[in-house]
Design a protein around this motif. Sequence first.
Motif, PDB file in Angstrom:
ATOM      1  N   LEU A 327       0.828  -1.200   0.000  1.00 25.82           N
ATOM      2  CA  LEU A 327       0.000   0.000   0.000  1.00 25.82           C
ATOM      3  C   LEU A 327       0.863   1.252   0.000  1.00 25.82           C
ATOM      4  O   LEU A 327       1.945   1.288   0.610  1.00 25.82           O
ATOM      5  CB  LEU A 327      -0.914   0.015   1.233  1.00 25.82           C
ATOM      6  N   GLU A 331      -2.394   5.848   0.999  1.00 29.78           N
ATOM      7  CA  GLU A 331      -3.465   4.897   1.309  1.00 29.78           C
ATOM      8  C   GLU A 331      -3.436   4.507   2.779  1.00 29.78           C
ATOM      9  O   GLU A 331      -4.487   4.449   3.444  1.00 29.78           O
ATOM     10  CB  GLU A 331      -3.333   3.654   0.432  1.00 29.78           C
ATOM     11  N   ARG A 335      -6.479   5.391   5.378  1.00 31.62           N
ATOM     12  CA  ARG A 335      -7.186   4.331   6.116  1.00 31.62           C
ATOM     13  C   ARG A 335      -7.130   4.574   7.617  1.00 31.62           C
ATOM     14  O   ARG A 335      -8.116   4.353   8.334  1.00 31.62           O
ATOM     15  CB  ARG A 335      -6.583   2.974   5.771  1.00 31.62           C
ATOM     16  N   SER A 360     -14.408   7.686   0.284  1.00 31.00           N
ATOM     17  CA  SER A 360     -13.797   6.420   0.697  1.00 31.00           C
ATOM     18  C   SER A 360     -14.809   5.281   0.627  1.00 31.00           C
ATOM     19  O   SER A 360     -16.025   5.489   0.642  1.00 31.00           O
ATOM     20  CB  SER A 360     -13.250   6.546   2.113  1.00 31.00           C
ATOM     21  N   CYS A 369     -11.152   1.882   2.844  1.00 30.36           N
ATOM     22  CA  CYS A 369     -10.108   1.912   1.826  1.00 30.36           C
ATOM     23  C   CYS A 369     -10.360   3.109   0.922  1.00 30.36           C
ATOM     24  O   CYS A 369     -11.493   3.568   0.795  1.00 30.36           O
ATOM     25  CB  CYS A 369     -10.069   0.611   1.028  1.00 30.36           C
ATOM     26  N   LEU A 370      -9.305   3.609   0.302  1.00 27.18           N
ATOM     27  CA  LEU A 370      -9.403   4.824  -0.484  1.00 27.18           C
ATOM     28  C   LEU A 370      -9.335   4.512  -1.978  1.00 27.18           C
ATOM     29  O   LEU A 370     -10.354   4.461  -2.658  1.00 27.18           O
ATOM     30  CB  LEU A 370      -8.303   5.811  -0.077  1.00 27.18           C
ATOM     31  N   SER A 371      -8.144   4.273  -2.481  1.00 29.11           N
ATOM     32  CA  SER A 371      -7.988   3.979  -3.910  1.00 29.11           C
ATOM     33  C   SER A 371      -7.409   2.601  -4.170  1.00 29.11           C
ATOM     34  O   SER A 371      -7.204   2.223  -5.319  1.00 29.11           O
ATOM     35  CB  SER A 371      -7.094   5.050  -4.553  1.00 29.11           C
ATOM     36  N   SER A 372      -7.122   1.852  -3.130  1.00 35.86           N
ATOM     37  CA  SER A 372      -6.612   0.483  -3.256  1.00 35.86           C
ATOM     38  C   SER A 372      -7.668  -0.485  -2.736  1.00 35.86           C
ATOM     39  O   SER A 372      -7.918  -0.559  -1.533  1.00 35.86           O
ATOM     40  CB  SER A 372      -5.302   0.337  -2.461  1.00 35.86           C
ATOM     41  N   CYS A 407     -10.908  -4.430   1.143  1.00 32.43           N
ATOM     42  CA  CYS A 407      -9.651  -3.713   1.355  1.00 32.43           C
ATOM     43  C   CYS A 407      -8.429  -4.579   1.115  1.00 32.43           C
ATOM     44  O   CYS A 407      -7.312  -4.069   1.027  1.00 32.43           O
ATOM     45  CB  CYS A 407      -9.616  -3.136   2.767  1.00 32.43           C
TER      46      CYS A 407
END
Length: 424
Positions: A327, A331, A335, A360, A369-372, A407
């Motif tokens: 990550l 990220e 989180r 999110s 989780c954000l972008s992953s 996630c």
Amino acid sequence: MKLQCEVELVNRHLPTFGLRGRGRGTRAVLALGRPSDPALPPSQAGAAHLVIYTLKDKAGSRYQQLKENIEQFFTKFVEEGKATVRLKEPAVDVCLSKANSSNLKNFLSAVRLAHQGRAVEPLPLLTLAPLKTSEVEKPKTKMVITSRKDYPLTKNFPCSLEHLQASYCRLARIDMRILCLRKLKKLDLSHNHIKNLPTAIGDLVSLQELNLNDNHLETFSEVLCSSTFQKSLQSLDLSQNKIKALPLQFCKLQELIYLKLDDNELIRFPFKIGQLSNLRFLSAARNKLPFLPSDFKKLSLEYLDLFGNAFEQPNLLVPNVQLTVPLTLLEISARAILDYRIPYAPRTIPFHLCQDLDTSKSCDCGKSCLSSFIQAAVTMNLHDVAHTVVLVDNMGGTEAPILCYFCSLTCYSRFLDRSTKSNR
């Protein structure tokens, strides 16, 4: 000085004869002024008189000068716009109600000064004369216009309006005169040609119902979502327009109970639609929705209609993998902020990071989780979020695809195992 209110005159001699008053007030205007009759003696010509004007008596019922003619004031409920003035002669109680509390206080102060016999010159006394019908009649609270020829072009809308309907008037924009109606609770501008909503419409602090059905709207402004609508708007009808998406800020309209989005071009719901905790009736039939957002499962509805949308067939085994290993620092930080509920705002971190955090995703395990992430679509029975569900298609189905986020690969695998076992 004038006061608009409802007035009931109670003759104190009636009970002596076994009679009762009718027990309800009449819309009236009370005036405190000097009589204009030249035949009156000088002692009465300059004195303050009380006159009650009604629609049936526009000339007014006059009570002689007030000096030392008031037995008692009853002002316990003056904050509610109620008071009673007990006159000595005639033996009448003037019961006032439904008055503006501030105006009522000022009027009673003037009446008290007149009763005490103080100099009347400082008082804003009128020259008493018959009133016009428009001055006496009850303020208009409702106006319905259903054709262009009836739409007022030269006259202003009554400022007392609480309900205004202007349909089938071929309006291309919202009349600025409407935006001045601060008491407006219900505004119906359906069946017009409105393309844009002015931000000033968000200044209608009392507005509870807004109907914009059958117009040419393509967007709903983010600014309106942050206006007074957050605390007032309960019903919104945007059906039969050309809206493709609603802004993320739309979910700030926390008081919404009814939301109609039928016959638009919607390709998605607001990402955080689950924040509309008061929403009970949702209709978005005949749009272009492929999936429902994961937050949709947080809703608790009485009625739901999603008929005629282009829902795609979900396939849990073909996920959209956006997972990065290891990550990124961004990220990991995001989180941590979300999972530990650390407050954030544009004054502490850059504005674009605040926007990212606002979008999110929540994993099936409860973490953020954000972008992953791993994204997959699963089938949800709409009865899980609504008591009454209109069939999604002509085949009698009440299920729709909803997006899920994971996630990590571990969370996705566990969910896949549970789904496989439940289908056996």
